[in-house]
Design an enzyme around this catalytic site. Structure first.
Site, short mmCIF file in Angstrom:
data_model
loop_
_atom_site.label_atom_id
_atom_site.label_comp_id
_atom_site.label_asym_id
_atom_site.label_seq_id
_atom_site.Cartn_x
_atom_site.Cartn_y
_atom_site.Cartn_z
N GLY A 24 28.67 40.41 51.22
CA GLY A 24 30.10 40.64 50.94
C GLY A 24 30.75 41.77 51.70
CG ASP B 260 30.85 42.88 47.97
OD1 ASP B 260 30.15 43.65 47.29
OD2 ASP B 260 30.70 41.64 47.94
CG ASP C 275 30.91 43.26 37.82
OD1 ASP C 275 31.56 43.84 36.95
OD2 ASP C 275 30.56 42.06 37.72
NE ARG D 188 30.23 35.19 51.72
CZ ARG D 188 29.64 35.92 50.78
NH1 ARG D 188 30.17 37.07 50.41
NH2 ARG D 188 28.55 35.50 50.18
P1 IMP Z 1 26.84 44.41 40.29
O1 IMP Z 1 25.35 44.53 40.51
O2 IMP Z 1 27.16 43.77 38.96
O3 IMP Z 1 27.57 45.72 40.49
O4 IMP Z 1 27.36 43.35 41.31
C1 IMP Z 1 27.55 43.62 42.62
C2 IMP Z 1 27.65 42.33 43.41
O5 IMP Z 1 28.10 41.22 42.62
C3 IMP Z 1 28.68 42.50 44.50
O6 IMP Z 1 28.11 43.05 45.67
C4 IMP Z 1 29.21 41.10 44.65
O7 IMP Z 1 28.42 40.38 45.59
C5 IMP Z 1 29.08 40.47 43.28
N1 IMP Z 1 30.35 40.56 42.53
C6 IMP Z 1 30.63 41.30 41.43
N2 IMP Z 1 31.90 41.13 41.02
C7 IMP Z 1 32.44 40.28 41.91
C8 IMP Z 1 33.78 39.72 42.05
O8 IMP Z 1 34.72 40.02 41.30
N3 IMP Z 1 33.94 38.89 43.10
C9 IMP Z 1 32.96 38.55 43.99
N4 IMP Z 1 31.71 39.05 43.91
C10 IMP Z 1 31.47 39.90 42.87
MG MG Z 2 28.58 37.98 46.35
#
Ligand code: IMP
Ligand code: MG
Length: 173
Positions: free
Chosen positions: A41, A97, A100, A162
Site C-alpha cells: 500500500g 499507507d 489501523d 490503488r
Molecule cells: P493494521 O495492522 O490494522 O494497522 O493494518 C495495517 C494495514 O491494513 C495497512 O497497511 C493496510 O494494508 C490495511 N488497512 C487498514 N485499514 C485500511 C483501510 O481503511 N483501507 C485499506 N487498507 C487498510
Molecule cells: Mg492492504
C-alpha cells in the site's frame, strides 16, 4: 456497486505530502536516512514523499501481510519480504499507507529494531484511530481519520482502487 465518498483530493494530498517531505528533510538534515516502505500500500505515497525530500535518502521495502481479502485485520502478521539494505546504525523511517489497529506497524518496528538501526521512526499517509489495539508512536502522519475503510493513493480493497489519485471512503463494502 460500492460508493466512493471523497476524503482527500489529489491536490490535498500533494500539499500534505510536500509539507511532510519538508518537515522530514529538516528533521534528518544531519541524518543517514533510509525510507522503508511497507508493501504494497505504501508505494505511491513513498514515491511522492521521496521526490519531495531535499536531502539524500535510500529506499527499501518490506512486506508484512496481515489482511486477507476483507476489511478487518486478522492480527496474524507475517514478514514476506525482509529489507535488502543493511540498516545497522542508520536512520530508519518506516513508511506506511495507513495505520489501523497498529498491529502491522508494531510488528515492523520489532522486526527492524532487531537489525540495530541508529534510529527508527514511523510515518504514515493515514492515521486511522478508532480500532487501534497497539499503542505505537506515529511520528509523522499526513492525515488523521477516526474510522471508515479508505481506498485510493495506494490503498486497496481486495487489491482494487490503488490507482485512484485521491483518497475515498468505500461505503457498502
Ligand atoms: P493494521 O495492522 O490494522 O494497522 O493494518 C495495517 C494495514 O491494513 C495497512 O497497511 C493496510 O494494508 C490495511 N488497512 C487498514 N485499514 C485500511 C483501510 O481503511 N483501507 C485499506 N487498507 C487498510
Ligand atoms: Mg492492504
Amino acid at each position: 456497486m460500492p460508493d466512493l465518498a471523497p476524503i482527500l483530493s489529489k491536490e490535498d494530498i500533494e500539499i500534505r505530502v510536500a509539507d511532510l517531505a519538508n518537515t522530514i528533510s529538516e528533521d534528518y538534515i544531519d541524518g543517514d536516512l533510509v525510507l522503508i516502505g511497507v508493501l504494497k500500500g505504501s508505494f505511491i505515497f513513498l514515491s511522492d514523499l521521496l521526490r519531495g525530500l531535499t536531502i539524500p535518502a535510500e529506499v527499501d521495502f518490506i512486506c508484512a501481510s496481515s489482511y486477507g481479502s476483507g476489511t478487518a485485520s486478522s492480527g496474524n502478521i507475517r514478514l514476506t519480504k525482509a529489507p535488502d539494505i543493511d540498516i545497522e546504525n542508520r536512520d530508519i523511517l518506516i513508511v506506511e499507507d495507513i495505520i489501523d489497529t497498529g498491529l502491522t506497524s508494531a510488528y515492523c518496528i520489532d522486526v527492524l529494531s532487531a537489525l540495530d538501526p541508529k534510529t527508527i521512526r514511523l510515518c504514515t499517509m493515514v492515521d486511522k484511530k478508532e480500532r487501534r489495539k497497539k499503542s505505537i508512536p506515529v511520528d509523522y502522519a499526513c492525515c488523521t481519520v477516526d474510522a471508515g475503510f479508505l481506498v485510493g493513493y495506494g490503498l486497496d480493497y481486495d487489491q482494487k482502487y490503488r490507482g485512484l489519485t485521491g483518497i475515498y471512503e468505500l461505503k457498502g463494502a
